[in-house]
Design an enzyme around this catalytic site. Structure first.
Site, PDB file in Angstrom:
ATOM      1  N   SER A 102      40.773  42.676  41.159  1.00 22.65           N
ATOM      2  CA  SER A 102      42.002  43.460  41.121  1.00 22.65           C
ATOM      3  C   SER A 102      42.839  43.085  39.912  1.00 22.65           C
ATOM      4  CB  SER A 102      42.813  43.233  42.396  1.00 22.65           C
ATOM      5  OG  SER A 102      43.651  42.087  42.277  1.00 22.65           O
ATOM      6  N   ASP A 103      43.692  44.008  39.488  1.00 21.75           N
ATOM      7  CA  ASP A 103      44.680  43.674  38.476  1.00 21.75           C
ATOM      8  C   ASP A 103      45.799  42.869  39.145  1.00 21.75           C
ATOM      9  OD1 ASP A 103      45.950  43.512  36.041  1.00 21.75           O
ATOM     10  OD2 ASP A 103      45.782  45.642  35.600  1.00 21.75           O
ATOM     11  N   ALA A 104      46.534  42.146  38.319  1.00 17.35           N
ATOM     12  CA  ALA A 104      47.525  41.204  38.847  1.00 17.35           C
ATOM     13  C   ALA A 104      48.621  41.937  39.629  1.00 17.35           C
ATOM     14  CB  ALA A 104      48.142  40.401  37.707  1.00 17.35           C
ATOM     15  N   ALA A 164      48.396  44.080  41.912  1.00 19.76           N
ATOM     16  CA  ALA A 164      48.082  45.424  42.394  1.00 19.76           C
ATOM     17  C   ALA A 164      47.836  45.487  43.894  1.00 19.76           C
ATOM     18  CB  ALA A 164      46.889  45.985  41.621  1.00 19.76           C
TER      19      ALA A 164
END
Length: 955
Positions: free
Chosen positions: A242-244, A246
């Site tokens: 995952s993106d930070a 998100a």
């Protein structure tokens, strides 16, 4: 370990396949241990001798955030080289430095989050610098080369494990965590998915990172495309990180789920394997996973799937086989070879946009170099710390001799006067601790950033002259004479304490706001005004009851930038204006640009230089394209911020030591009016990028000039099986050795649906001596000419003539021929059998695509709940239909017509309280017993906020 002494546990046995070893290790992990693996910072399992692990190491153009490392050109600059071999070698060097740094610092990770594969669809995107190109073919070629370098060439073990960013259709920072990209099927398959697909299929990708945004109304972190597309492209276990932050966004900002347990479970089931959230604190993610397990939203088998993908990466990185890992002892770091490669990459990234003969410069040329970037080597958010650096000014001094180069930065020098008649004063650096100065007493800027022990600015009888740079849109930086930028620290005081603007929230930018008879100085980072008090200069406190009164400053201009420019340019043979952007200001992660124009201060400087000396060369150093008038400039160059060797590279190109051969990786538009809306992702309908743009660009995709000339000839083509073979020759007809970037495009001559004006099929960068000739041969899979057929819901090669175009850019076509291809004839949509999916339209206006359900499928709705129009072409009604049904949710009206004629059916839904996913089927007969026979275009009008999922027809 020997063959006679097998390991005590199978997962430690290098003779076994990774899959069996992972099975064994999974069987030994407890449920709690598996749960802990789902966070970015995976804890050690000491009882099994398994070390801690973390996903994520930024390595976009060098190892980032971990201290000194070799810094290569920005990604868009690597894209501008059009050189896959070079980019592969850059990736190799970056991965070697990652390994070498890992040996010294365990915080350096081997799962690298690079490259960025998002297409540069819109040049105002703040993260333009991170991508390679607007074209999916070029993007995938460069990304594949970089991942191959990062991966290494051992058949079993990987040097680093690259993760592609950011899945999917992500080109806006504005509302990036809540905005939805409306992507119709043709755009999805032919454009956005294509760059990712070809890179993944090349086999050197360990995984992907979903983007913050939503696509068709559904967050990327719960996208069914991860399962339906990504994981079908390879047999490897792909890791999805995952993106930070998100995962939390799914509830807190996107409000897509009611609870974090639901959101976490949905992400895991969609295919997210590692959660990057809450920094190093895994407790909240672990609690959410445990909560999802307790509620029956997840099973242990679901966790096994995610953990398996993580372990697959760790095994490939050699973690469990240190004796057999071929990269375990890699120590290459800041080597002469890496320094030479950084310079080679910077040289190859330079694009000569225009040249009326003033370049290259003779050795005895007297040069005036001006501009706010002339003595800068700018870094961006994903840069490492420079070990070496070269500014354009330093490069010119080195190449032409300091005695032949005059310099003026060309920025305004100002004093800021208070209401009391005093002036802002910057204490000298020696007023602070001795560590601020290096061994030879010189100011060490790297030791200044973020310091709070330096004295703050004061008000004094004698002020400090500050360099005021206007970066556009009223955003300013102020710099002391010794190069220190004014910055605001956590205690609120203003100090000269930064070597460059930077940080997640930039603390070095200000605005001057007219007020009464002077100006207020607002600090952009905090949004507060600057005040002057007995304890120094600071930003006003946030509490209105204790806030210091903002100071009203009088701005006194000591010298205008244009005057400094005129002073050094009139006697020069050539003036070099170095203009562009600071990668941390007005166009960066979290902030899109608002215009293609150069900042007004830089335009004034350019005009002043041109008025003083007609031999003015513009060198743009920027992370993105600009729109500017180049008519009266004899030469223009562009390069992305070129890393540690940027200045040396520019000087060598200006001197003719290297003939420029960079090519534009994206269209440079002439005006803001040429651009679509930032959130309009329909490249086909809005005629975006060189593929569809019908206007006249400032500089076209693939453009770039040389100091040599090249002729093209002998274009031939033939089809063998599923491959199109194309060849032609190139001859260097100039008098210098130079690179040429040969580009092969195609165009469907008579397509049944809108197809690209021209589309890149292949390219090659070659070096030729004067008079040398080479033949270039390309093998193009015929599937490269397919399009996504909405009627069939799959790829199809349309039969008929295709023009092949060979040349030096998308518009500089030197050779052309036509090849007749067999394919599958078009067929109308069998609407009686299949009906129409709402999102499978051919044309639309006022419509956006949304999620049919939270887990799968698309629907359409009128934008902002108003009125939208849809067209589905070539629909076959066979012997006839008299009735239509629609699957809809919500309240609104669907009107149907054929071929743009009168309304034949009106269907009204009043289910306004049932929610956006509660679909119902409505039916109606055509008016007056009308019978639809044969093939027609279906027109639908949507009124109100209803969602349309499907349309059916019957007799």
């Amino acid at each position: 370990m020997t063959a006679q002494t097998p390991p005590t546990t199978p997962f430690r046995d290098p003779r076994l396949p990774f899959a069996k070893r992972i099975d064994d290790l999974l069987s030994r992990l407890t449920l709690d241990e598996k749960t802990g693996f789902l966070h970015q910072f995976t804890p050690a399992v000491e009882r099994l001798g398994i070390a801690a692990f973390r996903t994520g190491q930024e390595a976009l153009h060098g190892v980032a955030w971990m201290g000194p490392a070799t810094v290569f050109p920005q990604a868009v600059g690597l894209g501008a080289t059009w050189n896959t071999d070079l980019v592969r070698r850059v990736g190799e060097a970056v991965s070697k430095e990652t390994r070498a740094m890992r040996a010294r610092d365990e915080r350096v990770g081997l799962n690298v989050w690079s490259p960025t594969v998002n297409l540069l669809r819109h040049p105002l995107w703040g993260r333009n610098e991170e991508g390679y190109s607007e074209d999916p073919k070029l993007t995938s070629a460069i990304a594949t080369a970089y991942t191959q370098g990062l991966r290494g060439d051992h058949p079993t073990y990987w040097r680093t494990a690259p993760v592609l960013k950011h899945w999917l259709a992500h080109n806006n920072e504005t509302d990036r965590a809540t905005a939805s990209s409306s992507v119709r099927p043709r755009v999805l398959h032919e454009y956005d998915l294509r760059a990712f697909r070809e890179t993944v299929e090349a086999g050197a990708t360990a995984g992907v990172m979903p983007a913050y945004n939503l696509v068709n109304g559904r967050p990327n972190h719960v996208s069914p495309y991860l399962r339906e597309h990504l994981r079908t492209w390879t047999d490897e276990e792909l890791l999805v990180c995952s993106d930070a932050g998100a995962p939390t966004n799914l509830v807190d900002s996107e409000h897509y789920f009611d609870t974090h347990e639901e959101a976490t479970a949905a992400a895991v089931l969609a295919g997210v394997d590692s959660f990057t959230d809450h920094g190093t604190d895994s407790s909240q993610i672990v609690a959410r996973v445990q909560g999802a397990l307790d509620r029956g939203l997840l099973t242990e088998a679901d966790l096994d799937t995610a953990v398996r993908r993580q372990l697959s990466v760790r095994f490939r990185l050699g973690e469990f086989d240190p004796r057999y890992d071929p990269y375990a002892d890699t120590s290459d770091f800041d080597t002469p070879a890496h320094r030479a490669l950084a310079q080679e990459a910077a040289e190859q990234a330079i694009v000569l946009l225009k040249n009326d003969g003033v370049l290259p410069l003779a050795q005895d040329t007297r040069i005036a170099v001006v501009g706010l970037l002339a003595d800068e080597c700018k870094l961006d958010w994903y840069s490492g710390t420079l070990i070496h650096r070269s500014t354009p000014l330093e490069g010119l001094y080195e190449r032409f001799g300091a005695e032949r180069v005059e310099f003026a930065e060309g920025v305004d020098r100002v004093l800021l006067k208070t209401r009391e008649g005093t002036f802002l004063h910057v204490p000298e650096a020696q007023d602070a601790t001795d560590e601020v100065r290096g061994a030879e007493g010189a100011l060490d800027p790297a030791l200044l950033a973020g310091r709070t022990d330096l004295p703050p600015l004061t008000a004094a009888a004698v002020g400090t002259e500050l360099a005021l740079v206007d970066w556009g849109e009223g955003v300013l930086t102020l710099r002391a004479p010794d190069g220190r930028y004014l910055s605001v620290a956590e205690d609120g005081h203003v100090r000269a304490s930064a070597d460059q603007p930077g940080g997640w929230i930039v603390q070095e930018t200000f605005r001057l706001e007219p007020h009464e008879n002077g100006h207020l100085l607002r600090h952009v980072g905090t949004g507060r005004h600057v005040s002057v008090g007995a304890d120094g200069v600071k930003v006003a406190a946030g509490n209105p009851e204790i806030a210091d009164a903002p100071e009203i400053f009088t701005l006194i201009t000591v010298e205008r930038g244009e005057d400094a420019v005129r002073r050094v340019t009139s006697e020069a043979d050539v003036v070099l204006v170095v203009a562009g952007n600071d990668p941390h200001i007005n166009g960066r992660e979290t902030e899109d640009r608002t215009t293609l124009r150069l900042p007004a201060q830089q335009e004034r400087l350019l005009r002043a230089a041109r008025a003083a000396n007609p031999n003015t060369v513009l060198a743009l150093t920027s992370a993105y394209p600009y729109a500017l008038d180049t008519a009266d400039l004899p030469a223009v160059l562009w390069t992305a911020h070129g890393g540690q060797a940027a200045g040396t590279a520019l000087a060598r190109v200006l001197a003719g030591d290297v003939s420029p051969a960079g090519r534009l990786p994206q269209t440079w538009y002439a005006d803001d009016a040429d651009l679509p809306g930032l959130l309009d992702y329909d490249v086909i309908g809005s005629r975006q990028t060189y593929l569809y743009f019908e206007g006249t660009p400032l500089f076209p995709f693939g453009h770039g000039l040389s100091y040599a000339t090249f002729s093209y000839g002998g274009l031939s083509s033939r089809v063998e099986g599923e491959t199109l073979h194309v060849s032609f020759t190139i001859t260097n007809t100039g008098d210098v050795t130079a690179d040429e970037v040969a580009q092969l495009y195609t165009r469907a001559v008579d397509p049944v649906v809108p197809r690209p004006r021209r589309e890149l099929l292949a390219h090659r960068r070659v070096t030729l001596a004067p008079g040398a000739e080479t033949e270039l041969a390309f093998e193009v899979p015929l599937r490269s000419l397919e399009f996504w057929d909405l009627a069939q819901g799959r790829w199809r090669l349309e039969p008929g003539p295709y023009e092949l175009l060979a040349g030096a850019s998308s518009e500089d076509v030197r050779l052309r021929t036509t090849v007749l291809l067999d394919g599958e004839p078009s067929a109308p949509r069998p609407v009686l059998e299949r009906g129409l999916d709402g999102a499978d339209f051919d044309d639309q206006s006022g419509v956006e695509i949304v999620d049919r359900t939270k887990t799968a499928g698309d629907a359409v709705t009128a934008a902002e709940g108003r009125t939208g129009e849809l067209v589905y072409r070539a629909c076959d009604f066979g012997a006839g239909a008299t009735r239509v049904t629609v699957s809809v949710a919500g309240e609104g009206v669907v009107e149907l017509a054929l071929n743009g004629g009168p309304t034949l059916a009106t269907l009204t839904s009043d289910a306004s309280d049932s929610g956006p996913y509660a679909y119902t089927t409505l039916g109606a007969g055509f008016v007056a017993g009308f019978v639809a026979e044969g093939v027609h275009d279906v027109h639908l009008r949507l009124r109100g906020p209803l969602r349309l999922a499907h349309v059916g027809f019957s007799g």
